[in-house]
Every structure is written in C-alpha cells, then in structure tokens.
Write a protein that holds these residues in place. Structure first.
Motif, PDB file in Angstrom:
ATOM      1  N   MET A   1      -3.028  17.084 121.721  1.00 53.57           N
ATOM      2  CA  MET A   1      -2.760  18.263 120.901  1.00 53.57           C
ATOM      3  C   MET A   1      -1.252  18.477 120.813  1.00 53.57           C
ATOM      4  O   MET A   1      -0.519  18.216 121.756  1.00 53.57           O
ATOM      5  CB  MET A   1      -3.458  19.485 121.492  1.00 53.57           C
ATOM      6  CG  MET A   1      -3.241  20.740 120.657  1.00 53.57           C
ATOM      7  SD  MET A   1      -4.149  22.181 121.218  1.00 53.57           S
ATOM      8  CE  MET A   1      -5.689  21.921 120.381  1.00 53.57           C
ATOM      9  N   ASN A   2      -0.825  18.990 119.713  1.00 51.74           N
ATOM     10  CA  ASN A   2       0.570  19.318 119.460  1.00 51.74           C
ATOM     11  C   ASN A   2       1.110  20.234 120.556  1.00 51.74           C
ATOM     12  O   ASN A   2       0.430  21.153 121.017  1.00 51.74           O
ATOM     13  CB  ASN A   2       0.631  19.986 118.081  1.00 51.74           C
ATOM     14  CG  ASN A   2       1.995  20.494 117.734  1.00 51.74           C
ATOM     15  OD1 ASN A   2       2.430  21.508 118.268  1.00 51.74           O
ATOM     16  ND2 ASN A   2       2.655  19.796 116.831  1.00 51.74           N
ATOM     17  N   ASP A   3       2.373  20.028 120.971  1.00 51.69           N
ATOM     18  CA  ASP A   3       2.984  20.818 122.047  1.00 51.69           C
ATOM     19  C   ASP A   3       3.071  22.299 121.706  1.00 51.69           C
ATOM     20  O   ASP A   3       2.909  23.150 122.583  1.00 51.69           O
ATOM     21  CB  ASP A   3       4.383  20.282 122.377  1.00 51.69           C
ATOM     22  CG  ASP A   3       4.331  18.960 123.118  1.00 51.69           C
ATOM     23  OD1 ASP A   3       3.264  18.631 123.686  1.00 51.69           O
ATOM     24  OD2 ASP A   3       5.361  18.252 123.145  1.00 51.69           O
ATOM     25  N   THR A   4       3.343  22.619 120.458  1.00 52.06           N
ATOM     26  CA  THR A   4       3.422  24.024 120.050  1.00 52.06           C
ATOM     27  C   THR A   4       2.076  24.714 120.236  1.00 52.06           C
ATOM     28  O   THR A   4       2.000  25.829 120.759  1.00 52.06           O
ATOM     29  CB  THR A   4       3.873  24.144 118.582  1.00 52.06           C
ATOM     30  OG1 THR A   4       5.163  23.552 118.456  1.00 52.06           O
ATOM     31  CG2 THR A   4       3.925  25.586 118.130  1.00 52.06           C
ATOM     32  N   LEU A   5       0.999  24.060 119.826  1.00 54.26           N
ATOM     33  CA  LEU A   5      -0.333  24.639 119.986  1.00 54.26           C
ATOM     34  C   LEU A   5      -0.697  24.766 121.463  1.00 54.26           C
ATOM     35  O   LEU A   5      -1.284  25.768 121.878  1.00 54.26           O
ATOM     36  CB  LEU A   5      -1.369  23.806 119.229  1.00 54.26           C
ATOM     37  CG  LEU A   5      -1.199  23.764 117.706  1.00 54.26           C
ATOM     38  CD1 LEU A   5      -2.253  22.858 117.071  1.00 54.26           C
ATOM     39  CD2 LEU A   5      -1.251  25.152 117.098  1.00 54.26           C
ATOM     40  N   LYS A   6      -0.329  23.775 122.274  1.00 51.07           N
ATOM     41  CA  LYS A   6      -0.564  23.860 123.722  1.00 51.07           C
ATOM     42  C   LYS A   6       0.179  25.054 124.314  1.00 51.07           C
ATOM     43  O   LYS A   6      -0.352  25.780 125.158  1.00 51.07           O
ATOM     44  CB  LYS A   6      -0.092  22.584 124.419  1.00 51.07           C
ATOM     45  CG  LYS A   6      -0.981  21.399 124.223  1.00 51.07           C
ATOM     46  CD  LYS A   6      -0.404  20.218 124.994  1.00 51.07           C
ATOM     47  CE  LYS A   6      -1.079  18.931 124.635  1.00 51.07           C
ATOM     48  NZ  LYS A   6      -0.429  17.772 125.264  1.00 51.07           N
ATOM     49  N   ASN A   7       1.394  25.260 123.861  1.00 48.08           N
ATOM     50  CA  ASN A   7       2.200  26.383 124.342  1.00 48.08           C
ATOM     51  C   ASN A   7       1.527  27.712 124.010  1.00 48.08           C
ATOM     52  O   ASN A   7       1.487  28.628 124.831  1.00 48.08           O
ATOM     53  CB  ASN A   7       3.604  26.290 123.725  1.00 48.08           C
ATOM     54  CG  ASN A   7       4.589  27.234 124.344  1.00 48.08           C
ATOM     55  OD1 ASN A   7       4.307  28.401 124.566  1.00 48.08           O
ATOM     56  ND2 ASN A   7       5.794  26.737 124.601  1.00 48.08           N
ATOM     57  N   ILE A   8       0.988  27.818 122.807  1.00 52.03           N
ATOM     58  CA  ILE A   8       0.285  29.035 122.391  1.00 52.03           C
ATOM     59  C   ILE A   8      -0.929  29.272 123.285  1.00 52.03           C
ATOM     60  O   ILE A   8      -1.164  30.391 123.752  1.00 52.03           O
ATOM     61  CB  ILE A   8      -0.110  28.964 120.900  1.00 52.03           C
ATOM     62  CG1 ILE A   8       1.148  29.043 120.027  1.00 52.03           C
ATOM     63  CG2 ILE A   8      -1.099  30.075 120.537  1.00 52.03           C
ATOM     64  CD1 ILE A   8       0.918  28.717 118.572  1.00 52.03           C
ATOM     65  N   ILE A   9      -1.688  28.219 123.551  1.00 42.69           N
ATOM     66  CA  ILE A   9      -2.863  28.340 124.419  1.00 42.69           C
ATOM     67  C   ILE A   9      -2.451  28.837 125.801  1.00 42.69           C
ATOM     68  O   ILE A   9      -3.089  29.727 126.369  1.00 42.69           O
ATOM     69  CB  ILE A   9      -3.614  26.989 124.523  1.00 42.69           C
ATOM     70  CG1 ILE A   9      -4.262  26.655 123.178  1.00 42.69           C
ATOM     71  CG2 ILE A   9      -4.669  27.042 125.639  1.00 42.69           C
ATOM     72  CD1 ILE A   9      -4.813  25.239 123.097  1.00 42.69           C
ATOM     73  N   ASN A  10      -1.370  28.286 126.339  1.00 46.52           N
ATOM     74  CA  ASN A  10      -0.892  28.709 127.660  1.00 46.52           C
ATOM     75  C   ASN A  10      -0.493  30.183 127.669  1.00 46.52           C
ATOM     76  O   ASN A  10      -0.732  30.886 128.646  1.00 46.52           O
ATOM     77  CB  ASN A  10       0.284  27.857 128.110  1.00 46.52           C
ATOM     78  CG  ASN A  10      -0.153  26.447 128.485  1.00 46.52           C
ATOM     79  OD1 ASN A  10      -1.301  26.213 128.825  1.00 46.52           O
ATOM     80  ND2 ASN A  10       0.775  25.504 128.400  1.00 46.52           N
ATOM     81  N   ARG A  11       0.124  30.653 126.604  1.00 48.59           N
ATOM     82  CA  ARG A  11       0.571  32.040 126.544  1.00 48.59           C
ATOM     83  C   ARG A  11      -0.576  33.023 126.328  1.00 48.59           C
ATOM     84  O   ARG A  11      -0.540  34.139 126.832  1.00 48.59           O
ATOM     85  CB  ARG A  11       1.607  32.216 125.431  1.00 48.59           C
ATOM     86  CG  ARG A  11       2.922  31.554 125.752  1.00 48.59           C
ATOM     87  CD  ARG A  11       3.874  31.646 124.587  1.00 48.59           C
ATOM     88  NE  ARG A  11       5.102  30.922 124.879  1.00 48.59           N
ATOM     89  CZ  ARG A  11       6.291  31.328 124.530  1.00 48.59           C
ATOM     90  NH1 ARG A  11       6.442  32.446 123.847  1.00 48.59           N
ATOM     91  NH2 ARG A  11       7.354  30.617 124.825  1.00 48.59           N
ATOM     92  N   VAL A  12      -1.581  32.610 125.560  1.00 47.22           N
ATOM     93  CA  VAL A  12      -2.694  33.500 125.244  1.00 47.22           C
ATOM     94  C   VAL A  12      -3.773  33.438 126.323  1.00 47.22           C
ATOM     95  O   VAL A  12      -4.366  34.452 126.661  1.00 47.22           O
ATOM     96  CB  VAL A  12      -3.309  33.139 123.869  1.00 47.22           C
ATOM     97  CG1 VAL A  12      -4.576  33.923 123.606  1.00 47.22           C
ATOM     98  CG2 VAL A  12      -2.317  33.375 122.765  1.00 47.22           C
TER      99      VAL A  12
END
Length: 165
Positions: A1-12
């Motif tokens: 998965m794209n790093d940006t989307l992974k980052n969003i998942i981690n934050r949410v």
C-alpha cells in the motif's frame, strides 16, 4: 500500500476504518475506484479521537491515477430527503476539519465533498447546496451530489472531477 495511505491508517486507527461508503439507507458503489484506498467511518473516528460536533458519514482517500495526488472524498448520506443544505455543508465541513489532523502536511491533495441523496428533496435545497463551499487546504470546493443507489454513483462524480479514469 502507498506510504501516504499507510500513514493515514496509522493516524486514524484500523478500528475506525470500514470497507464501505454506504449506509443503511443509501448505497454508494465503489466500482472503478482504485483498490488501494482508505475509508474512515467518521462516527467511529470522532468517538475514538474524542471529537464532537457535526461531521460527515465517511471519508475516502485514494491516490488519483490521473493526477497522482491524494484525493479526499467527503461523503454525506441522506437516504431519503434532506431539509437543509446548510446542515449538509456543516457536516461535510466537519469532515474536512477532521482531515487536517489525519493527512501529512507535505502531501499534495484535493477534495471532493459529495452528498448522496434519495428522492423527494425540495429543489430550493439543491439550489442552496450549489452555493455552499467546503474549506479544505486553504481552498474552497463545491459540493457535488448524486443519487443513493444509482449505478457507479461515486465513480461518476470522481470522473467528472477528472480524478478517476
């Protein structure tokens, strides 16, 4: 998965995600959308992040295959009718305000606020809705609309916005 989307998942938080943009009264089809996407159940996320106030139902993120930017789709469902364009705009704006805390600052992004509605809403409310704008990333975005349960209802709005092929 794209790093940006992974980052969003981690934050949410995984526990605040869903696989659907639909709700009990309004079907939103994910046909023709990229498989790599994140969908937030905003009710769950608001509770988990101790947020209050108006908010939209779902927030969808994906990387546009056309423009290669993060697309933020704010989704509000009104499965039957809606009485107030101002309330719809407030709910979508609440989602946009939440996103500020979720996406990395250095990411190029755009926003598509959408109302999915049923039949029976008064035309005067649609007229008011066209004048409403959602503030996101120091820009203002008009609110798109489409019918609940219509085939490819989400993809057609995103194609019109030139964010999906």
């Amino acid at each position: 998965m794209n790093d940006t989307l992974k980052n969003i998942i981690n934050r949410v938080g995984d526990e605040n995600l869903t696989n659907s943009c639909s709700d009990k009264n309004c079907r939103v089809y994910l046909d023709n959308l990229p498989r790599e996407r994140v969908i937030i159940d905003v009710d769950l996320a608001f509770e988990a992040h101790r947020r209050t106030g108006k908010h939209c139902d779902r927030i969808l993120f994906y990387i546009s295959p056309i423009q290669n930017i993060l697309v933020t789709v704010l989704i509000e469902h009104k499965g039957k009718t809606f009485d107030s364009a101002t309330d719809v705009a407030s709910q979508l704006q609440g989602g946009a305000d939440f996103v500020k805390d979720v996406i990395p600052i250095d990411i190029k992004t755009t926003c598509v606020p959408i109302l999915f509605h049923g039949s029976g809403s008064h035309q005067s409310q649609f007229k008011k809705l066209r004048r409403q704008k959602i503030q996101y990333d120091n820009r203002k975005f008009p609110i798109s609309k489409n019918r609940c349960n219509a085939n490819q209802n989400l993809a057609s709005v995103l194609q019109e916005a030139k964010l999906l092929s």
